[in-house]
Design a protein around this motif. Structure first.
Motif, mmCIF file in Angstrom:
data_model
loop_
_atom_site.group_PDB
_atom_site.id
_atom_site.type_symbol
_atom_site.label_atom_id
_atom_site.label_comp_id
_atom_site.label_asym_id
_atom_site.label_seq_id
_atom_site.Cartn_x
_atom_site.Cartn_y
_atom_site.Cartn_z
ATOM 1 N N UNK A 1 0.831 -1.201 0.000
ATOM 2 C CA UNK A 1 0.000 0.000 0.000
ATOM 3 C C UNK A 1 0.867 1.253 0.000
ATOM 4 N N UNK A 2 1.956 1.209 0.733
ATOM 5 C CA UNK A 2 2.864 2.357 0.765
ATOM 6 C C UNK A 2 3.543 2.541 -0.590
ATOM 7 N N UNK A 3 3.904 1.434 -1.225
ATOM 8 C CA UNK A 3 4.521 1.545 -2.549
ATOM 9 C C UNK A 3 3.530 2.088 -3.565
ATOM 10 N N UNK A 4 2.256 1.726 -3.428
ATOM 11 C CA UNK A 4 1.235 2.284 -4.312
ATOM 12 C C UNK A 4 1.174 3.797 -4.177
ATOM 13 N N UNK A 5 1.394 4.289 -2.952
ATOM 14 C CA UNK A 5 1.428 5.732 -2.761
ATOM 15 C C UNK A 5 2.567 6.373 -3.527
ATOM 16 N N UNK B 1 2.859 8.449 -11.377
ATOM 17 C CA UNK B 1 2.027 8.340 -12.582
ATOM 18 C C UNK B 1 0.562 8.680 -12.338
ATOM 19 N N UNK B 2 0.198 9.015 -11.108
ATOM 20 C CA UNK B 2 -1.196 9.314 -10.812
ATOM 21 C C UNK B 2 -1.903 8.114 -10.203
ATOM 22 N N UNK B 3 -2.967 8.367 -9.482
ATOM 23 C CA UNK B 3 -3.663 7.303 -8.762
ATOM 24 C C UNK B 3 -4.269 6.262 -9.693
ATOM 25 N N UNK B 4 -4.816 6.657 -10.829
ATOM 26 C CA UNK B 4 -5.480 5.706 -11.722
ATOM 27 C C UNK B 4 -4.508 4.691 -12.322
ATOM 28 N N UNK B 5 -3.268 5.098 -12.492
ATOM 29 C CA UNK B 5 -2.282 4.224 -13.130
ATOM 30 C C UNK B 5 -1.347 3.561 -12.133
ATOM 31 N N UNK B 6 -1.502 3.875 -10.846
ATOM 32 C CA UNK B 6 -0.543 3.423 -9.838
ATOM 33 C C UNK B 6 -0.445 1.904 -9.765
ATOM 34 N N UNK B 7 -1.586 1.216 -9.769
ATOM 35 C CA UNK B 7 -1.559 -0.238 -9.597
ATOM 36 C C UNK B 7 -0.897 -0.950 -10.772
ATOM 37 N N UNK B 8 -1.295 -0.684 -12.034
ATOM 38 C CA UNK B 8 -0.596 -1.359 -13.143
ATOM 39 C C UNK B 8 0.872 -0.964 -13.239
#
Length: 404
Positions: A185-189, A195-202
């Motif tokens: 979760x911290x790395x997603x931040x 790259x922005x929240x929408x692209x963070x996971x991919x």
């Protein structure tokens, strides 16, 4: 037959490695933010080994179930002390330039040795109390499995040895550390900032994929090269560029895919190529382009990386570029053309697709399998074709069985 205990041990071991990899990647990201003069290795001198300038940091990681406490006689504590005691005695660790971290998800009971070895910022670090508690626990313990750990710790007090107090002065115990889900979760931040929240996971999924492959490569080779700040910066920056507004990520596992011709032997686009006499070798290349484009476009869609209507607009562009050339070909051939003439002209259309058609979904893309494979996807739906009479000759392939 595997028992439940065996399955539990295997699961715990696998989770431990995943936790180790996740923490190492998090460390790389956080170090990258501050500069590039560092390197990180996994399963080298310790679970994680970091170098920055002349300073070395060795991390031992322990992910444990909720409610577990790191007591003074805990195996996690003493097995870690054994590793570091033996390394210090053998000279593999130069204590004045090495910081040692035991990071555990377990809790540190107040007044325990681990509690007194927390960082100075805790306000209660006391190495003398920690040493007294460890010596007392060592004398009281009847755990035969820890005898080697006790012995290694005792030998630090031998004449000429580094001393137990010297070792403890370099150790920090961090209890209640974030678990693997919290680490991610911290790395997603961090990814969201890039790259922005929408692209963070991919984005993070692809960074993790590269990182895990790179760590496995490092672990396989004796003395494998660590990940350096410069290398990580190059990978991170290149990946961030792929997620820019004019680009899309090309995934290595897809771009390097080498499918066999049999994977698409029954496809309509292959029949289209057979119809104009394309050889088996070039059909194999066409299948490769088709499979790569199909899988990459599917992954973009699954990851929600494409804008609304973007694929439709792209395919319209490809079709319109083909339409002009196809109309020219049919006009030049006329109604009296022979089959040989039609095949010859059709091959020219296909040669244009294979060698020149390079329209991309976004301007930053360069991989040629995207336009080439996309044309084969359109040919598979009979939305484009090469033979002047491809629609009439191949339409029957798409008819439901009961309609024939």
């Amino acid at each position: 037959m595997a028992t439940k205990d065996d399955q539990f041990e295997a699961t715990a071991s696998a989770l431990g490695y995943l936790y180790q990899f996740a923490k190492a990647l998090q460390l790389c990201i956080e170090e990258w933010v501050g500069g590039l003069d560092w390197s990180v290795a996994v399963e080298a001198a310790d679970d994680i080994e970091k170098h920055a300038g002349s300073l070395t940091e060795l991390l031992q990681l322990k992910q444990r179930a909720d409610g577990v406490r790191l007591t003074d006689s805990a195996p996690d504590l003493w097995k870690t002390l054994r590793i570091w005691s033996e390394a210090a005695k053998a000279g593999r660790v130069h204590l004045p330039e090495t910081n040692l971290f035991l990071m555990t998800t377990a809790q540190l009971p107040a007044g325990s040795a681990g509690y007194y070895l927390e960082p100075k910022t805790s306000g209660h670090r006391d190495e003398d109390k920690a040493l007294a508690l460890l010596r007392s626990a060592r004398q009281a313990s009847k755990n035969e499995q820890l005898e080697k750990a006790f012995k290694a710790f005792d030998e630090l007090e031998a004449e000429g040895a580094v001393g137990q107090a010297a070792l403890l002065s370099r150790i920090e115990v961090i209890g209640g550390a974030p678990r693997i889900d919290d680490v991610r979760e911290k790395m997603l931040g961090h990814a969201a900032l890039a790259v922005g929240h929408e692209l963070a996971k991919p984005f993070l999924t692809r960074l993790e994929g590269w990182f895990y492959d790179r760590v496995i490569e490092q672990m396989r080779a004796p003395g494998g090269a660590p990940i350096t700040g410069e290398e990580f910066d190059q990978i991170f920056s290149d990946l961030r560029h792929q997620f820019g507004p004019n680009n899309l990520p090309i995934d290595p596992d897809i771009a390097e895919r080498e499918p066999g011709p049999a994977e698409a032997a029954d496809k309509t686009f292959v029949r289209q190529l057979d119809l104009i006499g394309v050889g088996s070798e070039r059909i194999g290349l066409a299948v490769r382009d088709y499979v790569r484009a199909f899988e990459q476009r599917s992954r973009w869609s699954d990851d929600k990386l494409l804008r609304v209507g973007e694929l439709g607009r792209y395919e319209r562009k490809l079709i319109e570029e083909w339409q002009a050339r196809f109309a020219d070909m049919r006009e030049d051939l006329g109604p009296e053309s022979t089959e040989e003439e039609m095949r010859r002209e059709a091959k020219l259309i296909y040669r244009w697709v294979d060698r020149e058609a390079r329209a991309q979904i976004r301007s930053g893309l360069e991989e040629v399998f995207i336009p080439k494979g996309s044309y084969h996807m359109l040919a598979d739906e009979l939305r484009v074709g090469w033979h002047p009479d491809f629609t009439a000759r191949l339409a029957a392939l798409l008819e439901p069985a009961g309609a024939r």
